[in-house]
Design a protein around this motif. Structure first.
Motif, mmCIF file in Angstrom:
data_model
loop_
_atom_site.group_PDB
_atom_site.id
_atom_site.type_symbol
_atom_site.label_atom_id
_atom_site.label_comp_id
_atom_site.label_asym_id
_atom_site.label_seq_id
_atom_site.Cartn_x
_atom_site.Cartn_y
_atom_site.Cartn_z
ATOM 1 N N TYR A 1 0.643 -1.294 0.097
ATOM 2 C CA TYR A 1 0.005 0.152 0.007
ATOM 3 C C TYR A 1 0.777 1.345 -0.086
ATOM 4 C CZ TYR A 1 -3.956 -3.053 1.333
ATOM 5 O OH TYR A 1 -5.043 -4.017 1.498
ATOM 6 N N GLY A 2 1.891 1.199 0.399
ATOM 7 C CA GLY A 2 2.652 2.377 0.739
ATOM 8 C C GLY A 2 2.304 3.074 2.069
ATOM 9 N N ALA A 3 2.443 4.245 2.149
ATOM 10 C CA ALA A 3 1.947 5.179 3.346
ATOM 11 C C ALA A 3 0.556 5.329 3.229
ATOM 12 C CB ALA A 3 2.691 6.509 3.473
ATOM 13 N N GLY A 4 -0.041 5.380 4.393
ATOM 14 C CA GLY A 4 -1.730 5.701 4.598
ATOM 15 C C GLY A 4 -2.200 4.925 5.792
ATOM 16 N N ASP A 5 -3.611 5.145 5.907
ATOM 17 C CA ASP A 5 -4.259 4.606 7.055
ATOM 18 C C ASP A 5 -4.614 2.980 7.045
ATOM 19 O OD1 ASP A 5 -4.120 6.883 8.270
ATOM 20 O OD2 ASP A 5 -5.954 7.488 7.622
ATOM 21 N N LEU A 6 -4.401 2.104 7.771
ATOM 22 C CA LEU A 6 -5.260 0.893 8.211
ATOM 23 C C LEU A 6 -5.792 0.598 9.106
ATOM 24 C CD1 LEU A 6 -1.274 -0.763 7.804
ATOM 25 C CD2 LEU A 6 -3.181 -0.651 5.771
ATOM 26 N N LEU A 7 -6.983 -0.322 9.160
ATOM 27 C CA LEU A 7 -7.725 -0.616 10.239
ATOM 28 C C LEU A 7 -7.488 -2.295 10.573
ATOM 29 C CD1 LEU A 7 -9.606 0.229 12.236
ATOM 30 C CD2 LEU A 7 -11.446 -0.608 10.726
ATOM 31 N N LEU A 8 -7.014 -2.370 11.586
ATOM 32 C CA LEU A 8 -6.628 -3.865 12.139
ATOM 33 C C LEU A 8 -7.790 -4.332 13.150
ATOM 34 C CD1 LEU A 8 -2.780 -3.795 12.419
ATOM 35 C CD2 LEU A 8 -4.377 -4.399 10.220
ATOM 36 N N ARG A 9 -8.402 -5.168 12.888
ATOM 37 C CA ARG A 9 -9.386 -5.891 13.930
ATOM 38 C C ARG A 9 -8.910 -6.847 14.725
ATOM 39 N NH1 ARG A 9 -14.423 -3.400 12.623
ATOM 40 N NH2 ARG A 9 -14.684 -2.388 10.733
ATOM 41 N N SER A 10 -8.582 -6.628 15.927
ATOM 42 C CA SER A 10 -7.879 -7.723 16.892
ATOM 43 C C SER A 10 -8.990 -8.484 17.847
ATOM 44 C CB SER A 10 -6.785 -7.016 17.760
ATOM 45 O OG SER A 10 -7.305 -6.053 18.715
ATOM 46 N N ASN A 11 -8.481 -9.457 18.770
ATOM 47 C CA ASN A 11 -9.391 -9.772 19.672
ATOM 48 C C ASN A 11 -9.715 -8.801 20.639
ATOM 49 O OD1 ASN A 11 -9.147 -12.329 18.449
ATOM 50 N ND2 ASN A 11 -7.636 -13.145 19.675
ATOM 51 N N VAL A 12 -8.953 -7.508 20.823
ATOM 52 C CA VAL A 12 -9.368 -6.635 21.686
ATOM 53 C C VAL A 12 -10.129 -5.445 21.227
ATOM 54 C CG1 VAL A 12 -7.474 -7.221 23.475
ATOM 55 C CG2 VAL A 12 -7.459 -5.233 21.809
ATOM 56 N N GLY A 13 -10.337 -5.513 20.074
ATOM 57 C CA GLY A 13 -10.981 -4.240 19.140
ATOM 58 C C GLY A 13 -10.493 -3.882 18.062
ATOM 59 N N GLU A 14 -10.725 -2.695 17.515
ATOM 60 C CA GLU A 14 -10.248 -2.056 16.299
ATOM 61 C C GLU A 14 -8.843 -1.274 16.807
ATOM 62 O OE1 GLU A 14 -13.030 0.708 14.613
ATOM 63 O OE2 GLU A 14 -14.269 -1.342 13.866
ATOM 64 N N ILE A 15 -8.019 -1.518 15.989
ATOM 65 C CA ILE A 15 -6.544 -0.715 15.994
ATOM 66 C C ILE A 15 -6.298 -0.105 14.822
ATOM 67 C CG2 ILE A 15 -4.127 -1.324 16.835
ATOM 68 C CD1 ILE A 15 -5.910 -2.045 18.816
ATOM 69 N N PRO A 16 -6.753 1.345 14.742
ATOM 70 C CA PRO A 16 -6.347 2.049 13.694
ATOM 71 C C PRO A 16 -4.725 2.165 13.739
ATOM 72 C CG PRO A 16 -7.900 3.242 15.112
ATOM 73 C CD PRO A 16 -7.422 1.859 15.824
ATOM 74 N N VAL A 17 -4.226 2.384 12.479
ATOM 75 C CA VAL A 17 -2.639 2.456 12.134
ATOM 76 C C VAL A 17 -2.430 3.366 11.334
ATOM 77 C CG1 VAL A 17 -0.407 1.445 11.861
ATOM 78 C CG2 VAL A 17 -2.294 -0.024 13.005
ATOM 79 N N GLU A 18 -1.662 4.494 11.385
ATOM 80 C CA GLU A 18 -1.099 5.523 10.460
ATOM 81 C C GLU A 18 0.178 5.130 10.021
ATOM 82 O OE1 GLU A 18 -0.729 10.126 9.855
ATOM 83 O OE2 GLU A 18 -0.984 9.280 11.691
ATOM 84 N N VAL A 19 0.561 4.848 8.924
ATOM 85 C CA VAL A 19 1.816 4.793 8.071
ATOM 86 C C VAL A 19 2.185 5.997 7.446
ATOM 87 C CG1 VAL A 19 3.397 3.159 7.158
ATOM 88 C CG2 VAL A 19 1.367 2.060 8.273
ATOM 89 N N VAL A 20 3.434 6.400 7.963
ATOM 90 C CA VAL A 20 3.832 7.607 7.162
ATOM 91 C C VAL A 20 5.490 7.129 6.670
ATOM 92 C CG1 VAL A 20 2.638 9.174 8.533
ATOM 93 C CG2 VAL A 20 4.810 8.651 9.239
ATOM 94 N N ASP A 21 5.845 7.960 5.382
ATOM 95 C CA ASP A 21 7.402 7.746 5.291
ATOM 96 C C ASP A 21 8.233 8.647 6.097
ATOM 97 O OD1 ASP A 21 6.623 6.062 2.959
ATOM 98 O OD2 ASP A 21 6.037 7.832 1.766
ATOM 99 N N THR B 1 -4.512 2.349 20.486
ATOM 100 C CA THR B 1 -5.006 1.231 21.269
ATOM 101 C C THR B 1 -6.522 1.467 21.619
ATOM 102 O OG1 THR B 1 -4.440 2.213 23.514
ATOM 103 C CG2 THR B 1 -2.806 1.036 22.376
ATOM 104 N N VAL B 2 -7.046 0.427 22.056
ATOM 105 C CA VAL B 2 -8.304 0.551 22.642
ATOM 106 C C VAL B 2 -8.210 1.505 23.905
ATOM 107 C CG1 VAL B 2 -9.122 -1.595 21.788
ATOM 108 C CG2 VAL B 2 -8.082 -1.633 23.831
ATOM 109 N N THR B 3 -9.200 2.034 24.694
ATOM 110 C CA THR B 3 -9.058 2.753 25.940
ATOM 111 C C THR B 3 -8.566 2.102 26.685
ATOM 112 O OG1 THR B 3 -11.252 4.123 24.762
ATOM 113 C CG2 THR B 3 -10.430 4.334 27.365
ATOM 114 N N PRO B 4 -7.402 2.702 27.480
ATOM 115 C CA PRO B 4 -6.737 1.994 28.468
ATOM 116 C C PRO B 4 -7.615 1.965 29.786
ATOM 117 C CG PRO B 4 -5.849 4.344 28.162
ATOM 118 C CD PRO B 4 -6.953 4.250 27.088
ATOM 119 N N ASP B 5 -6.863 1.384 30.740
ATOM 120 C CA ASP B 5 -7.504 1.046 32.131
ATOM 121 C C ASP B 5 -6.531 1.038 33.000
ATOM 122 O OD1 ASP B 5 -9.491 1.163 33.876
ATOM 123 O OD2 ASP B 5 -10.359 -0.765 33.408
#
Length: 276
Positions: free
Chosen positions: A86-106, A117-121
C-alpha cells in the motif's frame, strides 16, 4: 506458508524486537498459526486476513499460545503491508481486543507506524507482596515517589518502578512461579521501569508466559503505561514520552508514546526487514 520477518522498534544503531508476519493467513487455522509461531520462535507472530481495502483481521501467537494484542507485531505487520502493498496511509486492524487504527508515514529511516490502542484502564495491584517475592525484590527496591498498580492497553500489565537504574539492570526471578501468577491474573508482561525523566523511561518486561525471560519491546505495555501515567497525572505537559526497552538484553528498542486526550494511546515506531 509464506511469512516475513521484521525487527520492530529498532534504534538508529540497530536493535529491535523480531516478529513474524503472515500477510494473508486466510487458509490457516489456529493450530497452524501456533505451529508456525512456535517454529519461528519470535516472541510474537502476526497473522493477517484481508477484510477490505486497507482493513484486516489480525491475530497474534507467541510460541506457546495466542495473545490478544501485541504492539511490536502490529508495527511490524503495518510496515510490511506498507512496503509490500500500500505504501503510506491508514490501516484498520481488527484484533481480539477491538479495532486498532494504524497510520503509516514515510520517515527518514523507512515507514513509521503509529497504532492507537483501545481505551486504556488502570486498577490496583492486589498481589504486590507475592509479585515482589517472585521477582526477588523488596519494597525498598521500589521508587517511593511513583505509584504502582496494573494497567491495560490491550493487555494487563503490573507497573513497578525501580528506585535506581542499577536495580532495574538486575533481572533474576522465579520463572515458573511468575508464569503461574501471570496466568492466574491474566497479565501480558510484567513492566519493570525506571523514570530517568518525565519524558524518558527505561523499561524491562518479564515475559515467562511467552516462554522467554523478557521481551525486548512491548508496545502493549508502553500503551498501558501511557494510560497509567495519564490516570495519575504524571504525563509531561505535551502527553508524550519515550520508552527505551531491551537495552540490558543488547537489543535496544525505542517506543514513542503519546497519551494525550482520554481515548486510546498512540505508540509509534519503525520496523526493518530481517534478511536471511
Amino acid at each position: 506458508m509464506t511469512y516475513l520477518s521484521y525487527s520492530a522498534f529498532p534504534t538508529a544503531n540497530g536493535g529491535g524486537n523480531p516478529a513474524g508476519v503472515v500477510l494473508d493467513a486466510s487458509a490457516m487455522d489456529a493450530h497452524e498459526m501456533l505451529a508456525l509461531a512456535s517454529d519461528l520462535g519470535y516472541s510474537e507472530t502476526a497473522f493477517l486476513r484481508p477484510i477490505g481495502e486497507r482493513e484486516y483481521s489480525i491475530r497474534y501467537f507467541s510460541p506457546q499460545a495466542e495473545v490478544d494484542f501485541c504492539g511490536h507485531a502490529t508495527v511490524a505487520a503495518s510496515v510490511a503491508l506498507a512496503e509490500d502493498r500500500y505504501g503510506a496511509g491508514d490501516l484498520l486492524l481488527r484484533s481480539n481486543v477491538g479495532e486498532i487504527p494504524v497510520e503509516v508515514v514515510d520517515g527518514p529511516h523507512g515507514p513509521q507506524a503509529t497504532l492507537t490502542t483501545v481505551t486504556p484502564d488502570t486498577t490496583a495491584l492486589e498481589v504486590l507482596s507475592e509479585l515482589l517475592e517472585l521477582l526477588g525484590w523488596d519494597e525498598g527496591d521500589l521508587d517511593p515517589s511513583l505509584p504502582y498498580g496494573a494497567a491495560f492497553g490491550g493487555l494487563w500489565h503490573p507497573i513497578l518502578w525501580a528506585a535506581s537504574r542499577e536495580r532495574l539492570a538486575e533481572l533474576e526471578y522465579d520463572f515458573e512461579g511468575l508464569k503461574d501468577l501471570m496466568l492466574r491474573k491474566g497479565w501480558g508482561t510484567v513492566s519493570l521501569l525506571f523514570r530517568e525523566s518525565p519524558t524518558f523511561i527505561h523499561s524491562r518486561n518479564a515475559f515467562p508466559v511467552g516462554g522467554v525471560i523478557e521481551d525486548p519491546a512491548t508496545g502493549a505495555a508502553a500503551a498501558a503505561l501511557g494510560g497509567f501515567l495519564r490516570t495519575h497525572d504524571l504525563l509531561p505537559a505535551d502527553g508524550q514520552f519515550t520508552v527505551l526497552q531491551g537495552e540490558d538484553m543488547g537489543q535496544p528498542c525505542l517506543l514513542a508514546v503519546d497519551a494525550r486526550g482520554d481515548a486510546g494511546v498512540r505508540v509509534s515506531g519503525t520496523a526493518r526487514p530481517i534478511s536471511g
